[in-house]
Design an enzyme around this catalytic site. Structure first.
Site, PDB file in Angstrom:
ATOM      1  CB  SER A   1     -36.470  14.806 -15.284  1.00 57.30           C
ATOM      2  OG  SER A   1     -36.593  16.135 -15.717  1.00 57.30           O
TER       3      SER A   1
ATOM      4  CE  LYS B   1     -33.489  13.472 -16.831  1.00 60.66           C
ATOM      5  NZ  LYS B   1     -32.224  14.090 -17.083  1.00 60.66           N
TER       6      LYS B   1
ATOM      7  CG  HIS C   1     -37.229  14.811 -20.218  1.00 61.49           C
ATOM      8  ND1 HIS C   1     -36.224  15.626 -19.723  1.00 61.49           N
ATOM      9  CD2 HIS C   1     -38.375  15.281 -19.691  1.00 61.49           C
ATOM     10  CE1 HIS C   1     -36.755  16.539 -18.927  1.00 61.49           C
ATOM     11  NE2 HIS C   1     -38.053  16.345 -18.887  1.00 61.49           N
ATOM     12  CG  ASN C   2     -32.296  15.838 -20.379  1.00 56.87           C
ATOM     13  OD1 ASN C   2     -33.298  15.464 -19.784  1.00 56.87           O
ATOM     14  ND2 ASN C   2     -31.152  16.070 -19.767  1.00 56.87           N
TER      15      ASN C   2
ATOM     16  CD  GLU D   1     -34.580  20.412 -19.978  1.00 53.32           C
ATOM     17  OE1 GLU D   1     -35.000  19.406 -19.381  1.00 53.32           O
ATOM     18  OE2 GLU D   1     -33.522  20.980 -19.664  1.00 53.32           O
TER      19      GLU D   1
HETATM   20  P1  NDP Z   1     -22.016  15.587  -8.906  1.00 53.82           P
HETATM   21  O1  NDP Z   1     -22.275  15.129 -10.294  1.00 53.82           O
HETATM   22  O2  NDP Z   1     -21.364  16.895  -8.696  1.00 53.82           O
HETATM   23  O3  NDP Z   1     -21.178  14.447  -8.158  1.00 53.82           O
HETATM   24  C1  NDP Z   1     -20.718  14.615  -6.832  1.00 53.82           C
HETATM   25  C2  NDP Z   1     -20.848  13.317  -6.060  1.00 53.82           C
HETATM   26  O4  NDP Z   1     -20.099  12.281  -6.731  1.00 53.82           O
HETATM   27  C3  NDP Z   1     -20.295  13.424  -4.666  1.00 53.82           C
HETATM   28  O5  NDP Z   1     -21.097  12.654  -3.813  1.00 53.82           O
HETATM   29  C4  NDP Z   1     -18.903  12.815  -4.824  1.00 53.82           C
HETATM   30  O6  NDP Z   1     -18.364  12.308  -3.639  1.00 53.82           O
HETATM   31  C5  NDP Z   1     -19.207  11.689  -5.767  1.00 53.82           C
HETATM   32  N1  NDP Z   1     -18.030  11.181  -6.442  1.00 53.82           N
HETATM   33  C6  NDP Z   1     -17.272  11.796  -7.394  1.00 53.82           C
HETATM   34  N2  NDP Z   1     -16.279  11.006  -7.794  1.00 53.82           N
HETATM   35  C7  NDP Z   1     -16.389   9.846  -7.086  1.00 53.82           C
HETATM   36  C8  NDP Z   1     -15.665   8.635  -7.068  1.00 53.82           C
HETATM   37  N3  NDP Z   1     -14.622   8.436  -7.875  1.00 53.82           N
HETATM   38  N4  NDP Z   1     -16.076   7.668  -6.204  1.00 53.82           N
HETATM   39  C9  NDP Z   1     -17.129   7.854  -5.406  1.00 53.82           C
HETATM   40  N5  NDP Z   1     -17.864   8.963  -5.387  1.00 53.82           N
HETATM   41  C10 NDP Z   1     -17.503   9.953  -6.220  1.00 53.82           C
HETATM   42  O7  NDP Z   1     -23.383  15.540  -8.056  1.00 53.82           O
HETATM   43  P2  NDP Z   1     -24.892  15.938  -8.408  1.00 53.82           P
HETATM   44  O8  NDP Z   1     -25.624  15.691  -7.164  1.00 53.82           O
HETATM   45  O9  NDP Z   1     -25.000  17.245  -9.065  1.00 53.82           O
HETATM   46  O10 NDP Z   1     -25.333  14.861  -9.520  1.00 53.82           O
HETATM   47  C11 NDP Z   1     -25.295  13.468  -9.272  1.00 53.82           C
HETATM   48  C12 NDP Z   1     -25.731  12.739 -10.528  1.00 53.82           C
HETATM   49  O11 NDP Z   1     -27.053  13.095 -10.846  1.00 53.82           O
HETATM   50  C13 NDP Z   1     -24.897  13.045 -11.783  1.00 53.82           C
HETATM   51  O12 NDP Z   1     -24.738  11.871 -12.546  1.00 53.82           O
HETATM   52  C14 NDP Z   1     -25.734  14.025 -12.540  1.00 53.82           C
HETATM   53  O13 NDP Z   1     -25.502  13.990 -13.937  1.00 53.82           O
HETATM   54  C15 NDP Z   1     -27.127  13.543 -12.195  1.00 53.82           C
HETATM   55  N6  NDP Z   1     -28.175  14.535 -12.277  1.00 53.82           N
HETATM   56  C16 NDP Z   1     -27.974  15.802 -11.860  1.00 53.82           C
HETATM   57  C17 NDP Z   1     -28.977  16.752 -11.947  1.00 53.82           C
HETATM   58  C18 NDP Z   1     -28.746  18.111 -11.450  1.00 53.82           C
HETATM   59  O14 NDP Z   1     -29.637  18.946 -11.626  1.00 53.82           O
HETATM   60  N7  NDP Z   1     -27.630  18.390 -10.810  1.00 53.82           N
HETATM   61  C19 NDP Z   1     -30.278  16.415 -12.515  1.00 53.82           C
HETATM   62  C20 NDP Z   1     -30.416  15.047 -12.839  1.00 53.82           C
HETATM   63  C21 NDP Z   1     -29.390  14.166 -12.753  1.00 53.82           C
HETATM   64  P3  NDP Z   1     -17.422  13.235  -2.686  1.00 53.82           P
HETATM   65  O15 NDP Z   1     -18.361  14.065  -1.902  1.00 53.82           O
HETATM   66  O16 NDP Z   1     -16.723  12.244  -1.823  1.00 53.82           O
HETATM   67  O17 NDP Z   1     -16.531  14.015  -3.567  1.00 53.82           O
END
Ligand code: NDP
Length: 486
Positions: free
Chosen positions: A128, A182, A185-186, A189
């Site tokens: 988080s 988690k 938690h959300n 929130e």
């Molecule tokens: P995204 O959810 O936007 O995911 C993008 C990433 O996933 C990139 O590295 C992308 O690789 C990769 N990806 C997508 N499809 C595939 C695939 N088929 N195979 C391999 N890699 C893949 O990124 P975030 O950083 O925003 O979030 C990451 C995780 O963290 C998510 O599960 C999200 O729910 C969680 N999270 C996010 C928060 C936030 O505030 N954003 C907070 C807490 C948790 P490529 O670059 O090659 O496309």
């Protein structure tokens, strides 16, 4: 040199987490499906610490020291499954795969089972605090085996937020426990944001205050019992003026609240566990109603009748002192409703733990939420104290501190709910939390009547207050004899 930790997925969250790990003395192997992201991370931040960039999964895995430990930060759902399998294929028994994404806990339970069958450890870890938290110190909720925690614990502790000298991470329980906590938690929130929004609405529509004035009220509240990150940012948002028009920022934003689904999961799970989370539920439904644009437009065009709001607030608007008294009533209503929402959320964790066989330390959960996450607040110290003491059984509302706080707030709380109803200002969380509180403390509930109805139409039987056993009344027969159903 080998890396003691690896990160797969270098979008916003993964890149920030990798940097945080590197800032704290870890050697971090980094891998992303498209190498361009890896290159960008190394080009911009490579000098911040020890990174080992990898072009392929095989290269990534072989750069990790044993037991190999890798945190996955990719898109939730199918992409996460794909990456887990790729890693598991390349890794060896004893290695640890951590999913740091927002996975649904049932998926985590399933994945943990699959990966365990292959001799590896799988840890579903709730993280988080968004991108900034990932970079500067998140609150983390890992599940998984005790054995994986031995390796992972020190690494996560090195990057966690610190609250009162303690890292905001603890081993929550086995398999899906971390993602479950988690999720709740959300949900909490959502509830916390909704009570704040209801308070704002009453001050705005009831007392006719300007957003900038309400910002000052929230800034003041932030100095007391309500001190929290959410109250702090509320003051900031309300004080913000739109650069283009000079209007209050809240007035130029479309009033439809978005959501990504974790609040909904919390409520769905609570429904299947049979535990009432009315506060979180109302918060999710309020966002839903706000986003029903067509329905709201139609309601406006149909001119649905409401009361005269002026009349309801006449007393509060009388003079400065009355206004101040009403503002204090709203503060108390907010505080009491918030306590109820947290009590319900912790009850859901307790119920979930029982259902899924997790040994969750509720006091420790409250402690790791004190920093790094969105609901961070001083108030959580009180919750951890409550769960650490043996007196809190069944509900946070029975803890002497919270019992007393709600006792002090209840008159104000009732006044606010009745004023809001009179004025036609919706306060779903204030009113449902109050109904929950009154329901909980009622000696007799009308559920007895419902049991009677159920027995009449469906022969569902009932229990008597004065005798053991299940009974059914022969409602349709003359004399309506009662028979014992064994
Ligand atoms: P995204 O959810 O936007 O995911 C993008 C990433 O996933 C990139 O590295 C992308 O690789 C990769 N990806 C997508 N499809 C595939 C695939 N088929 N195979 C391999 N890699 C893949 O990124 P975030 O950083 O925003 O979030 C990451 C995780 O963290 C998510 O599960 C999200 O729910 C969680 N999270 C996010 C928060 C936030 O505030 N954003 C907070 C807490 C948790 P490529 O670059 O090659 O496309």
């Amino acid at each position: 040199e080998q890396a003691n930790i690896g990160v797969v997925g270098l979008a916003a969250m993964g890149a920030s987490l990798s940097r945080n790990l590197a800032h704290h003395g870890n050697t971090v192997a980094v891998y992303n499906r498209h190498y361009s992201r890896t290159e960008a991370l190394i080009a911009e931040h490579g000098s911040e610490g020890a990174f080992i960039p990898a072009k392929t999964v095989e290269e990534f895995v072989s750069s990790l020291a044993k037991p190999r430990t890798a945190i996955i930060m990719v898109k939730a759902g199918a992409p996460t499954d794909a990456v887990i399998n790729e890693l598991a294929d390349a890794m060896e028994p004893g290695d640890i795969i951590v999913d740091g994404g927002n996975a649904y806990f049932e998926d985590t339970i399933r994945r943990e089972k699959d990966i365990r069958a292959r001799g590896l450890h799988f840890v579903g870890c709730g993280i988080s605090g968004g991108e900034e938290g990932a970079l500067k110190g998140p609150s983390m909720m890992p599940g998984g085996t005790d054995e994986s925690w031995k390796t992972l614990g020190p690494i996560l502790k090195s990057i966690a937020a610190v609250a009162e000298g303690e890292p905001c991470v603890t081993h929550i329980g086995t398999d899906g426990a971390g993602h479950f906590v988690k999720m709740v938690h959300n949900g909490i929130e959502y509830a916390d944001m909704q009570v704040i929004a209801e308070s704002y609405d009453l001050l705005r529509r009831g007392l006719g205050m300007e957003p900038s004035e309400i910002a000052e009220v929230f800034a003041e509240w932030n100095k007391g019992d309500l001190n929290s990150y959410l109250i702090e940012i509320t003051a900031e948002v309300l004080g913000h003026k739109d650069a283009k028009t000079g209007k209050p920022f809240v007035d130029i934003v479309v009033d439809q609240a978005g959501m990504k689904g974790t609040g909904t999961w919390t409520v769905q799970t609570a429904l299947s566990l049979g535990t009432p989370v009315t506060g979180i539920g109302e918060a999710v439904f309020a966002r839903g109603l706000s986003s029903e644009a067509a329905l709201r437009d139609e309601a406006a065009s149909k001119g649905l009748e409401g009361p005269d709001p002026e009349g309801a607030f006449a007393e509060a608007l009388k003079d400065d002192e009355s206004r101040k008294a009403f503002i204090e009533d709203v503060r108390q209503a907010l505080y009491a409703s918030k306590i109820v929402a947290y009590a319900q959320g912790f009850n859901e964790i307790e119920k979930g733990a029982k259902q899924y066989g997790w040994d969750i330390d509720l006091g420790a959960v409250a402690r790791i939420w004190r920093g790094g996450c969105i609901i961070r607040a001083k108030f959580l110290n009180r919750i951890s104290d409550a769960y650490d003491s043996s007196e809190t059984f069944g509900s946070l509302l029975f803890d002497p501190f919270f019992k007393d706080a709600v006792a002090k707030a209840q008159t104000s709380w009732r006044r606010v709910v009745s004023k809001a109803a009179e004025a036609g200002v919706p306060v779903p969380m204030f009113s449902s939390s109050l109904a929950y509180y009154d329901g909980l403390r009622s000696k007799r509930l009308p559920a007895a009547l419902i049991q009677g109805q159920r027995d009449l139409f469906g022969a569902h039987t009932y229990f008597r207050v004065d005798e053991s056993g299940a009974f059914h009344t022969l409602w349709a027969e003359p004399g309506q004899k009662e028979i014992e159903q064994g």
